[in-house]
Design an enzyme around this catalytic site. Structure first.
Site, PDB file in Angstrom:
ATOM      1  CE  LYS A  37      -0.662   0.917   4.818  1.00 14.45           C
ATOM      2  NZ  LYS A  37      -1.119   0.242   6.020  1.00 14.45           N
ATOM      3  NE  ARG A 132      -4.864   1.642  11.790  1.00 16.70           N
ATOM      4  CZ  ARG A 132      -4.022   1.394  10.795  1.00 16.70           C
ATOM      5  NH1 ARG A 132      -3.395   2.384  10.184  1.00 16.70           N
ATOM      6  NH2 ARG A 132      -3.784   0.165  10.393  1.00 16.70           N
TER       7      ARG A 132
HETATM    8  C1  LIG Z   1      -0.286  -0.463   6.567  1.00 17.50           C
HETATM    9  C2  LIG Z   1      -0.493  -1.646   7.358  1.00 17.50           C
HETATM   10  C3  LIG Z   1       0.537  -2.566   7.513  1.00 17.50           C
HETATM   11  C4  LIG Z   1       1.920  -2.359   6.935  1.00 17.50           C
HETATM   12  O1  LIG Z   1       2.531  -1.250   7.526  1.00 17.50           O
HETATM   13  P1  LIG Z   1       4.055  -0.852   7.230  1.00 17.50           P
HETATM   14  O2  LIG Z   1       4.355   0.129   8.304  1.00 17.50           O
HETATM   15  O3  LIG Z   1       4.100  -0.272   5.868  1.00 17.50           O
HETATM   16  O4  LIG Z   1       4.863  -2.088   7.348  1.00 17.50           O
HETATM   17  C5  LIG Z   1       0.281  -3.696   8.255  1.00 17.50           C
HETATM   18  N1  LIG Z   1      -0.928  -3.905   8.804  1.00 17.50           N
HETATM   19  C6  LIG Z   1      -1.942  -3.049   8.677  1.00 17.50           C
HETATM   20  C7  LIG Z   1      -3.244  -3.348   9.326  1.00 17.50           C
HETATM   21  C8  LIG Z   1      -1.761  -1.879   7.953  1.00 17.50           C
HETATM   22  O5  LIG Z   1      -2.771  -1.024   7.823  1.00 17.50           O
END
Ligand SMILES: *Cc1c(COP(=O)(O)O)cnc(C)c1O
Length: 359
Positions: A37, A132
């Site tokens: 993402k 969150r």
């Molecule tokens: C974005 C996200 C990740 C990955 O996060 P990074 O900091 O890019 O490794 C993992 N789990 C969830 C639920 C996320 O929203």
């Protein structure tokens, strides 16, 4: 092809990061879900991660997941953001697994899965303090009890996420809560949770320090693979490649100007009242990139002697008086991007992409 502003994306270094991280985790029986993402679901980045040996993929947007399926990726794909009630049809159709915390959503997912003749796998998110997503520890047993009874849905595990909102740091203690819940689930419901998903890039520090509780068997890693950094701990991960994605912008004006504006000072384009230090006449460059394209506070010039002095929607102003190389109109300056700046640059339709690769 290489018009500016653009991001230079080094796919070879990203692929190598995927491989290095996978090898480290294989040794401890931890599976990595490669998260795309922060690269805006870019298909070539996805391909590089898969080429590095990572089999499970994750993204927060169902749109990106559909794009991956349409491009032919047959990997296991995890939807990371809790599904919206209006997208469940696509979630069941395109994602193998989704992260969940709401009973209503789980029940609707179950109905949709039954309709499509599928079993949809879910990971229940537990909030260990970052505030969150996730069910609170005290409400967990109630939710899992109900979730286990939903037709069409299979609870394959539990997970947590820290760092992203509250900036809460992962620790041995807060990550261990998942393992306590796994045990409770076994005791109360005689149900074995297969996947214990410990966290994101921020949690990899526990792995490096030998502080990751035994039993965590999945990590969801994006930033670490793609950029080699961990913004939660403000660090570069020393055994990974960094600066894999950088921003390049071109100079469109280069002039000697005073360092304090001339005239009465009101508010700038973003409603702030700017303050200036008088450094006399300085050589200033205007670059054709702005706040529409990047988060300016997350940029760092890679050319020594260049200092960012400000930005508006479409312009970036730099003091280049002490720049290490000779600059002219049309010269390009390269910038390091932190997580937020990378995210914005990768999603801006004004920023081109240039891939560096031997793949
Ligand atoms: C974005 C996200 C990740 C990955 O996060 P990074 O900091 O890019 O490794 C993992 N789990 C969830 C639920 C996320 O929203």
């Amino acid at each position: 092809m290489n018009k500016a502003p653009r991001v230079n994306i080094n796919l070879d270094k990203i692929k190598e990061n995927a491989r290095i991280l996978k090898n480290r985790c294989d040794k401890k029986d931890i599976e990595i879900t490669g998260v795309v993402k922060c690269g805006a679901g870019d298909l070539r980045i996805t391909k590089a991660i898969v080429a590095g040996g990572i089999k499970s993929l994750g993204d927060s947007r169902i749109k990106n997941i559909i794009k991956m399926r349409e491009a032919g990726f047959e990997n296991e794909i995890v939807l990371l953001r809790l599904p919206s009630l209006t997208e469940l049809k696509d979630v069941v159709k395109y994602a193998d697994i989704s992260l969940n915390s709401e009973l209503i959503t789980l029940e609707s997912l179950g109905r949709e899965a039954v309709k499509q003749g599928k079993i949809h796998k879910v990971i229940i998110m537990v909030d260990v303090g970052d505030l969150r997503e996730g069910v609170l520890y005290k409400d967990y047993l109630d939710l899992i009890d109900k979730a286990l009874q939903i037709k069409g849905v299979k609870v394959i595990g539990i997970g947590t996420n820290v760092g992203c909102y509250g900036g809460v740091l992962p620790t041995y203690q807060n990550t261990s809560l998942l393992l306590e819940l796994k045990e409770e689930t076994l005791k109360m419901f005689n149900y074995n949770l297969e996947v214990i998903s410990g966290g994101n890039t921020a949690t990899t520090i526990l792995l490096d320090n030998d502080q990751l509780p035994k039993g965590i068997n999945n990590l969801r890693v994006g930033e670490g693979i793609i950029q080699g950094t961990d913004i939660t701990h403000q660090r570069e991960i020393k055994f990974l490649n960094s600066n894999n994605i950088t921003l390049i912008a071109k100079i469109i004006e280069l002039k000697e100007k005073p360092s304090v504006p001339i005239g009465e000072i009101g508010h700038d384009a973003f409603g702030n009242k700017p303050k200036f230090e008088d450094k006399g006449i300085r050589k200033r460059a205007i670059l054709a990139v702005g706040r529409q394209d990047v988060k300016v506070s997350g940029l760092r010039p890679l050319l020594k002697g260049v200092k960012i002095i400000g930005a508006s929607s479409d312009h970036l102003l730099c003091d280049v008086t002490e720049a290490e190389t000779e600059l002219q109109i049309g010269s390009e300056i390269e910038f390091q991007l932190n997580y937020g700046a990378m995210l914005r640059a990768m999603t801006s339709s004004y920023v081109n992409k240039y891939y560096i690769t031997s793949l």
